[in-house]
Scaffold this motif. Sequence first.
Motif, PDB file in Angstrom:
ATOM      1  N   CYS A 253     -40.509 -20.895   6.661  1.00  0.00           N
ATOM      2  CA  CYS A 253     -40.908 -20.876   5.884  1.00  0.00           C
ATOM      3  C   CYS A 253     -39.131 -21.499   4.351  1.00  0.00           C
ATOM      4  CB  CYS A 253     -41.063 -19.314   5.023  1.00  0.00           C
ATOM      5  SG  CYS A 253     -42.387 -19.004   5.226  1.00  0.00           S
ATOM      6  N   GLY A 254     -38.385 -20.975   5.127  1.00  0.00           N
ATOM      7  CA  GLY A 254     -37.404 -21.970   5.029  1.00  0.00           C
ATOM      8  C   GLY A 254     -36.616 -23.071   5.430  1.00  0.00           C
ATOM      9  N   ILE A 255     -37.398 -23.716   5.924  1.00  0.00           N
ATOM     10  CA  ILE A 255     -37.344 -25.257   6.453  1.00  0.00           C
ATOM     11  C   ILE A 255     -38.727 -25.997   5.912  1.00  0.00           C
ATOM     12  CG2 ILE A 255     -38.402 -26.603   8.461  1.00  0.00           C
ATOM     13  CD1 ILE A 255     -37.655 -25.230  10.473  1.00  0.00           C
ATOM     14  N   VAL A 256     -39.978 -25.264   5.365  1.00  0.00           N
ATOM     15  CA  VAL A 256     -40.859 -25.597   4.787  1.00  0.00           C
ATOM     16  C   VAL A 256     -40.134 -26.044   3.032  1.00  0.00           C
ATOM     17  CG1 VAL A 256     -43.271 -25.242   3.280  1.00  0.00           C
ATOM     18  CG2 VAL A 256     -42.880 -24.599   5.249  1.00  0.00           C
ATOM     19  N   MET A 257     -39.028 -24.855   2.489  1.00  0.00           N
ATOM     20  CA  MET A 257     -38.893 -25.205   1.310  1.00  0.00           C
ATOM     21  C   MET A 257     -38.038 -25.591   1.339  1.00  0.00           C
ATOM     22  SD  MET A 257     -38.526 -20.925   0.715  1.00  0.00           S
ATOM     23  CE  MET A 257     -37.156 -21.385  -1.043  1.00  0.00           C
TER      24      MET A 257
ATOM     25  N   ALA B 207     -38.577 -33.501  -1.176  1.00  0.00           N
ATOM     26  CA  ALA B 207     -39.161 -34.448  -2.803  1.00  0.00           C
ATOM     27  C   ALA B 207     -39.457 -35.604  -1.392  1.00  0.00           C
ATOM     28  CB  ALA B 207     -38.695 -34.391  -4.061  1.00  0.00           C
ATOM     29  N   PHE B 208     -39.632 -36.618  -0.192  1.00  0.00           N
ATOM     30  CA  PHE B 208     -40.178 -37.343   0.648  1.00  0.00           C
ATOM     31  C   PHE B 208     -41.257 -37.580  -0.445  1.00  0.00           C
ATOM     32  CE2 PHE B 208     -37.643 -34.452   2.918  1.00  0.00           C
ATOM     33  CZ  PHE B 208     -36.625 -35.642   3.420  1.00  0.00           C
TER      34      PHE B 208
ATOM     35  N   ILE C 166     -46.318 -29.686   3.932  1.00  0.00           N
ATOM     36  CA  ILE C 166     -45.868 -28.735   4.727  1.00  0.00           C
ATOM     37  C   ILE C 166     -45.840 -27.450   4.498  1.00  0.00           C
ATOM     38  CG2 ILE C 166     -43.362 -28.786   3.837  1.00  0.00           C
ATOM     39  CD1 ILE C 166     -42.102 -29.224   6.474  1.00  0.00           C
ATOM     40  N   SER C 167     -46.241 -27.526   5.756  1.00  0.00           N
ATOM     41  CA  SER C 167     -46.986 -26.048   5.901  1.00  0.00           C
ATOM     42  C   SER C 167     -46.183 -25.319   7.676  1.00  0.00           C
ATOM     43  CB  SER C 167     -47.855 -25.931   6.208  1.00  0.00           C
ATOM     44  OG  SER C 167     -48.641 -26.603   6.936  1.00  0.00           O
ATOM     45  N   GLU C 168     -45.692 -23.756   7.561  1.00  0.00           N
ATOM     46  CA  GLU C 168     -45.722 -23.335   8.406  1.00  0.00           C
ATOM     47  C   GLU C 168     -46.492 -22.089   9.792  1.00  0.00           C
ATOM     48  OE1 GLU C 168     -45.845 -20.335   5.373  1.00  0.00           O
ATOM     49  OE2 GLU C 168     -45.122 -21.590   5.431  1.00  0.00           O
TER      50      GLU C 168
END
Length: 454
Positions: A178-182, A188-189, A195-197
Motif C-alpha cells: 500500500c505504501g508503494i502504491v501511494m 504522477a507518472f 497501480i494496485s496491490e
Amino acid sequence: MAKLVLAGKANCPYYAKAELLADYLQANLPDFRVHKITQHPDKWEQWLHDICEMNGWEHRQSPIIWRELLDRGGKGLLLGGVNDFLEYAQHYYGITSMMLSEEMLDIAEENLQAHIEIEKEEEEIKSLIKPLQIWITSASTPICYQLIPLLANGEVFGMTTEISIHLLDREQFKEVLCGIVMEAEDMAFPLLRSISEHTEIDEAFIQADVIIVLDDVLLNHEVQSLENCIREVSEICQVYAPLIEKNAKSEVRVISSGKTFLNLKAMLIMTYGPSIKPENVIAIATSWESAAKAMLARKLNMNAAGVKDVIVWGNITGCNHIDLSHAKLYGYDCAIWGPANFPRPLLNMIYDSKWIHSEFLSAQSSLSSRASHCVGMLPAHATATVLRYWYHGSPPGEIVSVGILTEGQFCIPEGIVFSMPVRFQNGNWEVMTELEINETTQEVLERLAHELIQ
C-alpha cells in the motif's frame, strides 16, 4: 476578461436557455468566454453536491453558473441559476433571452442526445487505449521499488504506451505494498494508468501482458540445504504456472529476475505451465553482465558504457562463465583513434593476460556476490533494459546475455534454461548462433551444462 462556467443537466430546458444566451455573448463580446459542462441526468445530483461542497456553495437546481476569477485565482464567484444569469447579462451587457418554453424543450432534448453520443465516443476511444498489464511478484522487495519508476517513465514500453502495474505479495506485506502504491500515485507518472496491490493468489496475473518474477530463495547452508531451497522454488512455481496459464494472456511474457535461482525459476514455470510459450519465458543475466563490464572498465580506466559484448554463459546465479572472446571497447583512450562507432577487441587492449586468467576469472564469484547483495538498483535496471530490448529491439550488432530454453545451440543439451548470447528484434529474440567459440569455451559450456542439469 469575463469567463463564466455554465453547468447543468443535459436535458434541462433552463440550461438550454442559459447556454444559448452565453453563446450569443461569447460570439459578440471580444472579452467574454464561457466554458460549458453537461452532465447526464443520472449523475447530475451527485456532481452538483460535490462541486458545491468543494466550493462552499448553496445551490440545488440546474443550471449552476459561476464566474472564474482569472485575475486573482480562487474558487470562483457563484452567480446562481438561470434567472441570476439573465439578470447578470441584462445588467452588464443590456442583453436578455426571449426563448420560448417549446424551444427550450427541443434544445434540451438535442443536448441530451448529443451528450449521450459524446460519452459513447469517449468510452470507445478509451477502450482502444488499453494499458499494458504488468504483474510483479514478491513486490515488497527493494528490486520492485527501484523498478517501478523505470517502467513508468516511458523509456521501456514507449512514450505513448500506458501501463497498469499490479503488485503481488503475501498478506503480511500488504502494508508495504500500500505504501508503494501511494508513493507511485503521488509521483504522477503520465503513462501509469493505475497501480494496485494484491495479496489474494487466486487473483494473480489476470490479463497479464508481462509478468516479472522476483521471488528469491536465499541459500544459507547454516539454515537450509540446497535441496530445500530448490524444493521451495519448485513450490512457488507450481503455484504460479497454472495461474499464468489460466489468467494471463496467451502471449504473456514472463521474466525471471531477482538475485537467486533465475534459470531454475524459468525452467519450472515452463515445466508446470506447459501451455506457456517457451520463447516467452526468459531469465535476466544482464546484472552479471553489467558487473563484469564495470570491473573491466575499472581495469582499463574507461567508461563502463564503452565495454560491449561480454557474454554470460550457463547458470546465471550459479556456476557461470564470463566470456570475453567477443568483447569490444568503444571510445577507449589509446594511441590510435577512430570514429565513435569504431570498436577495438577487448583482449587486445588488456596486455596483462595474467590478470584475465587469474584475478578476473577468479573474481567471478565476487561478481555474483556483488550482484546478489545489491540493494535493488542493478537487477531493476537489468530487467528494465531487457524489457526495452524485447519491445523495441537491442542495439544493432550488440550481444545480450539471456537465459532461454535450449534447442541444441552451441552443442548444449536441449531442454534446459541456459544463458547464452541473443539479439532482440521485432518483438522477438534469436540466439546468435553465428558466433564462433573456441575449444576451451566449448569444454567449459559442456561442464556448465552438466552441472546445471545435476
